[in-house]
Design a protein around this motif. Structure first.
Motif, PDB file in Angstrom:
ATOM      1  N   SER A   4       0.622  -1.052  -0.081  1.00 35.71           N
ATOM      2  CA  SER A   4       0.040  -0.237  -0.076  1.00 35.71           C
ATOM      3  C   SER A   4       1.088   1.369  -0.143  1.00 35.71           C
ATOM      4  CB  SER A   4      -0.951  -0.031   1.353  1.00 35.71           C
ATOM      5  OG  SER A   4      -1.784  -1.307   1.266  1.00 35.71           O
ATOM      6  N   LEU A   5       1.834   1.259   0.678  1.00 37.08           N
ATOM      7  CA  LEU A   5       2.935   2.359   0.729  1.00 37.08           C
ATOM      8  C   LEU A   5       3.663   2.638  -0.400  1.00 37.08           C
ATOM      9  CD1 LEU A   5       4.046   4.661   2.579  1.00 37.08           C
ATOM     10  CD2 LEU A   5       5.896   2.845   3.208  1.00 37.08           C
ATOM     11  N   ALA A  51      -3.594   1.517  -3.070  1.00 38.47           N
ATOM     12  CA  ALA A  51      -3.187   2.380  -2.049  1.00 38.47           C
ATOM     13  C   ALA A  51      -4.550   2.484  -1.176  1.00 38.47           C
ATOM     14  CB  ALA A  51      -2.758   3.690  -2.288  1.00 38.47           C
ATOM     15  N   PHE A  55      -5.041   1.978   2.889  1.00 42.03           N
ATOM     16  CA  PHE A  55      -4.926   3.025   3.620  1.00 42.03           C
ATOM     17  C   PHE A  55      -6.428   3.768   3.704  1.00 42.03           C
ATOM     18  CE2 PHE A  55      -0.552   3.358   2.551  1.00 42.03           C
ATOM     19  CZ  PHE A  55       0.289   3.150   3.511  1.00 42.03           C
TER      20      PHE A  55
END
Length: 105
Positions: A4-5, A51, A55
């Motif tokens: 995700s980062l 992402a 998040f």
């Protein structure tokens, strides 16, 4: 979490790079810059999707504000655009807003 980062960083980088590439195209009318712009804008949505899965939409959407700062800095560095006082203050507000949202104040 790492996927995700990296997806978020990739989406932000691709979006900023696409905007810079499009500016270069608008100045020079080179097909290479236009093709790069299209590819970069095509890469951004799948990365943004990944992402958001990690998040959440609020964090990712707020994070996209950093592209304004990145593009302004690149314009200054690559195209010789002079940063005005108002632009610098605006970039500061964007960065503070991202930090406030990220910290949760």
């Amino acid at each position: 979490m790492m996927l995700s980062l990296f997806s978020l960083l990739g989406a932000l980088g691709a979006t900023a790079a696409a905007q810079i590439s499009y500016k270069k195209y608008s100045m020079e009318h080179g097909r290479r810059s236009l093709c790069l712009t299209i590819v970069l804008f095509g890469i951004a949505p799948p990365l943004t999707y990944l992402a958001v899965k990690g998040f959440g939409v609020g964090t990712v959407y707020m994070s996209t504000a950093i592209t304004y700062v990145l593009v302004a800095l690149a314009g200054w560095r690559m195209f010789g655009e002079k940063p005005t006082h108002r632009r610098i203050v605006g970039m500061g507000f964007v960065l503070v807003g991202i930090l406030v949202y990220g910290i949760g104040l």
